[in-house]
Design an enzyme around this catalytic site. Structure first.
Site, PDB file in Angstrom:
ATOM      1  N   TRP A 352       0.828  -1.223   0.000  1.00 33.05           N
ATOM      2  CA  TRP A 352       0.000   0.000   0.000  1.00 33.05           C
ATOM      3  C   TRP A 352       0.860   1.271   0.000  1.00 33.05           C
ATOM      4  CZ3 TRP A 352      -2.150   1.951   5.309  1.00 33.05           C
ATOM      5  CH2 TRP A 352      -1.157   1.876   6.279  1.00 33.05           C
ATOM      6  N   GLU A 491       0.656  -4.876  11.748  1.00 29.61           N
ATOM      7  CA  GLU A 491       0.804  -6.296  11.412  1.00 29.61           C
ATOM      8  C   GLU A 491       1.134  -7.180  12.607  1.00 29.61           C
ATOM      9  OE1 GLU A 491       3.772  -5.875   8.357  1.00 29.61           O
ATOM     10  OE2 GLU A 491       2.197  -5.951   6.825  1.00 29.61           O
TER      11      GLU A 491
END
Ligand code: BGC
Length: 801
Positions: A352, A491
């Site tokens: 991204w 994450e």
């Protein structure tokens, strides 16, 4: 210290990896790491060359499982060039590492001209001293060309000097230690050849994507003897013998050309590479044209701060950004590889991170930004397929994307600390699609490019919106829509400690951004001319009922709160607090907290501890007004201090495991705490130049963080935003900087100069700008005519009102 120079003194094998990444030269078509021309991959050196968008897929077996990975291919090495004096040892790492033979060593990267220079003196056992100066470029003028000029002076001897100039196609992808169990043999040699006189070439194909790659090199020197050497497949060289005379300079010029079977206007890459080297001019002329091309780029990259140390790093960041994606990218089908074309970490994949890259490009090189969005648009059919396979409508973009846009995220990763291979669920970061939709919309706002929107952008935006509306499930009890089983940008959380299947529910970043994207999708439908809208709706089968659903989800998406802040996800409040002090005390650097905890048999999923900004990304991407509007639409009345409270809550619970983290926090802290914000900004400036993630820079630069720092100066310190048709300027100049200057292109207008100082903002338009521009700062607005300017007072670098 010059703002345009990156210099190194002395030779240090341990530091080579980082230098190679930071001294990479490239032009958006290909890039070559700043490795020593005489080095091969040996654990310290890693000469890599990467062609934008050239991927290959191979299977490997790890811990008894077959895994398939797609890599950005390490292309044949065009650099090799070494010398030896009177049958002595070849110049190479052994000579450079010996203090008796290496007398001096300097390496310099000239950022303004894109030239890497190396100066060294070495001696042999007989006391013969040789001086060498080398200049290297990867042409920004001609994307297929690279050149290396070597000048050698025998300081105190005369005699035989041998030069070996080679092309090496035996290279593999072996640049990242963690991937060493994975198959990296992507190149299959096809042919090699050479002319006695000056040129050698080799061709190969990638193992499964079957891309033909050809490289040719012309080596010119006034030599007594010239021979081609061809000892094994995939390698060919010119051996040249020169009679060196004491004090007389010998110049060796190597010009290389690189082509693939994907290039346009090319019949066969081998022939194209040979013809190109034959026709190429000499080094000086190549250099002149290359320098002019860089000059043109820098004129469009006016972004200055009045601090040399900061400016130098910003220049380095813009330099690497433009070497990864440049005007030569426009004609290619490539995205933004997270680690540049500078190394093999993350296998050259596209995440991204373009979110951090596009704002800078859009206001200077909209055509590059557009081409990067087209990379996504061409992969819309694949994203649609992925959504359908997952049982959804619309388009589900992959977390990691490469050649054809399928999901490339690895399903197993290695924790080097524990030595264990672990399941990797990061593909559950569905939010990548939201970033793409956001980029489409911001591109449209900043350029006013209605054609792009109608032709490509609208379809992507609608299909992404559709996917999220379909992904959301309705909770009747709460009268809310929920998104379950995803991962947010952080994450380190990929599931609940007490749940078997991975994924989290109602990640606030995903849910709020989805609601925002749904609103933009509805805006787009309203914006498109009637016939285009009807055509698109018909093509997508977008019914009135579905539009009603988009509208409904955009008003009722669930956002969870706790302790007066937005919860990162549902259930976050129940997690344990981490003993931050204890872990810092025990481990020092805890940025890879995930690896530390896993090695201890624990998991970050149990703790309120994040890798990087997650909820806070909302405040990074959306303005305060947009946040207020979207939360109000969702039926919340945000407290006036919600943003500051939420920032203050998550910052101490974040370990900055990603280089993107300090950057985003620096941005948010600039609202509240000057000192902390400045420290975080300096930390993100240091990410690559200081290799602050311990060795990761050697595996490739962190392009998102590099572009993000430049973006921070533009969008946060100068406060430029492009919502609606007004250029908003809402500065937040830090105490550490006296002035920020920007030259921008906005909605097709070139030549908007912005200067922000602590006491005033000044905006000036070149006379050549076609139309007046409306500017807003702190509640004041002005219409500036072409050739005109506008000034308004600031208080401590912020709007006075
Ligand atoms: C970050 C991601 C990023 C990726 C590539 C990861 O470490 O967590 O947000 O997209 O690196 O830069």
């Amino acid at each position: 210290m010059s703002r345009w120079l990156l210099s190194y003194r002395g030779y240090d094998p341990e530091a080579e990896g980082v230098r190679e990444a930071l001294c990479t030269l490239g032009n958006g078509y290909f890039a070559t790491r700043g490795a020593q021309p005489e080095a091969t991959a040996d654990g310290f050196h890693y000469p890599g060359t990467y062609i934008a968008g050239c991927y290959d897929r191979l299977a490997s077996t790890v811990v008894g499982r077959t895994v398939v990975n797609e890599d950005l291919v390490n292309a044949p090495n065009w650099l090799p060039l070494t010398v030896r004096v009177e049958n002595g040892p070849w110049l190479g790492p052994a000579v450079l590492s010996s203090s008796s033979s290496l007398l001096s060593y300097r390496q310099e990267l000239d950022l303004r001209r894109g030239v890497l220079t190396r100066l060294l003196r070495f001696a042999d056992e007989a006391g013969r001293v040789t001086r060498m100066a080398q200049r290297r470029l990867v042409s920004m003028d001609d994307p297929h060309v690279a050149a290396l000029e070597t000048t050698i002076v025998a300081e105190n001897w005369s005699g035989r000097l041998e030069i070996r100039s080679a092309l090496d196609g035996r290279v593999t992808n072996a640049g990242v230690d963690r991937y060493r169990l994975l198959n990296g043999a992507h190149l299959v040699p096809a042919s090699e050849g050479g002319h006695q006189s000056e040129t050698v070439w080799l061709t190969c194909r990638t193992a499964t994507s079957d891309v033909g790659i050809a490289v040719a090199a012309r080596t010119r020197v006034d030599a007594a003897d010239k021979r081609t050497a061809h000892e094994e497949r995939g390698w060919i060289a010119h051996d040249l013998v020169v009679e060196a005379a004491e004090g007389v300079a010998i110049t060796v010029e190597k010009v290389a050309a690189l082509y693939t079977s994907r290039d346009r206007a090319v019949e066969e890459p081998g022939e194209a590479a040979r013809t190109h080297t034959d026709r190429a001019t000499g080094f000086d002329e190549l250099l002149e044209r290359h320098t002019l091309a860089w000059g043109r780029l820098w004129r469009r990259c006016q972004l200055g701060v009045d601090r040399e140390d900061v400016q130098r790093v910003l220049n380095l960041h813009m330099f690497h950004l433009l070497q990864t994606v440049s005007e030569h990218t426009v004609d290619l089908d490539v995205g933004v590889p997270a680690r540049g074309l500078h190394g093999e970490a993350y296998r050259g994949h596209v995440f991204w991170d373009e979110l951090f890259v596009l704002p800078f490009l859009t206001l200077r090189f909209p055509e590059i930004a557009r081409s990067l969005l087209l990379y996504r648009s061409r992969r819309l059919p694949e994203a649609r397929w992925a959504a359908r396979e997952a049982g959804h409508r619309g388009a589900m973009y992959p977390w990691q994307s490469g050649g054809d846009g399928r999901e490339e995220t690895q399903r197993l990763h290695l924790n080097p600390r524990s030595g264990r291979w672990l399941p990797d669920h990061s593909h559950l970061q569905r939010h990548v699609g939201l970033a793409i939709a956001h980029n489409v919309w911001r591109f449209y706002e900043a350029t006013g490019d209605a054609e792009f929107l109608a032709e490509y952008g609208a379809e992507m935006l609608l299909e992404i919106a559709r996917f999220f509306a379909d992904l959301a499930t309705y909770n009747r009890t709460l009268d809310r829509y929920e998104i379950r089983g995803v991962m947010g940008p952080d994450e380190y959380h990929d599931g609940y400690p007490d749940r078997d299947e991975p994924g989290l529910d109602n990640n606030a970043y995903t849910n709020v951004m989805a609601a925002w994207v749904l609103c933009r999708a509805l805006d787009v439908l309203a914006l498109l001319p009637g016939d285009r809208r009807d055509e698109l709706r018909e093509r997508l089968g977008l019914t009135r009922e579905e539009i009603t659903r988009l509208e409904d989800v955009s008003r009722k998406m669930r956002v969870v709160f706790h302790d007066g802040v937005i919860s990162q996800f549902e259930g976050y409040a129940n997690l344990e607090e981490l003993d931050w002090e204890g872990y810092r005390h025990r481990y020092g650097d805890i940025r890879r907290l995930d690896r530390i905890l896993e090695a201890e048999g624990d998991s970050p999923n149990r703790y309120k501890a994040s890798k990087q900004a997650d909820v806070l990304m909302l405040f990074h991407l959306l303005s305060r007004e947009e946040i207020d509007t979207i939360l109000a639409r969702l039926g919340h009345t945000p407290a006036p201090d919600l943003i500051n409270r939420t920032t203050a809550y998550y910052l101490p619970r974040t370990c900055h495991g990603s280089t993107l983290s300090s950057l985003v926090h620096a941005w948010l802290m600039a609202r509240v705490d000057g000192e902390d914000a400045w420290r975080l900004f300096m930390d993100s400036l240091n990410s690559d130049i200081g290799d602050s993630r311990h060795g990761t820079t050697a595996e490739g630069i962190h392009l998102g963080a590099m572009a993000g720092t430049v973006n921070l100066v533009q969008r946060c310190y100068a406060g430029i935003s492009t919502q609606g048709t007004v250029l908003h300027i809402d500065p937040r100049l830090p105490a550490g900087v006296g002035e920020v200057r920007l030259g921008l292109r906005y909605r097709g207008h070139w030549g908007i100069d912005v200067s922000v100082r602590h006491d005033r903002l000044r905006v000036a338009l070149n006379p050549g700008v076609a139309f007046p521009i409306e500017v807003a700062c702190g509640g004041e607005t002005a219409v500036i005519e072409p050739g005109g300017s506008w000034e308004t007072p600031l208080l401590d670098g912020r709007p006075a009102a």
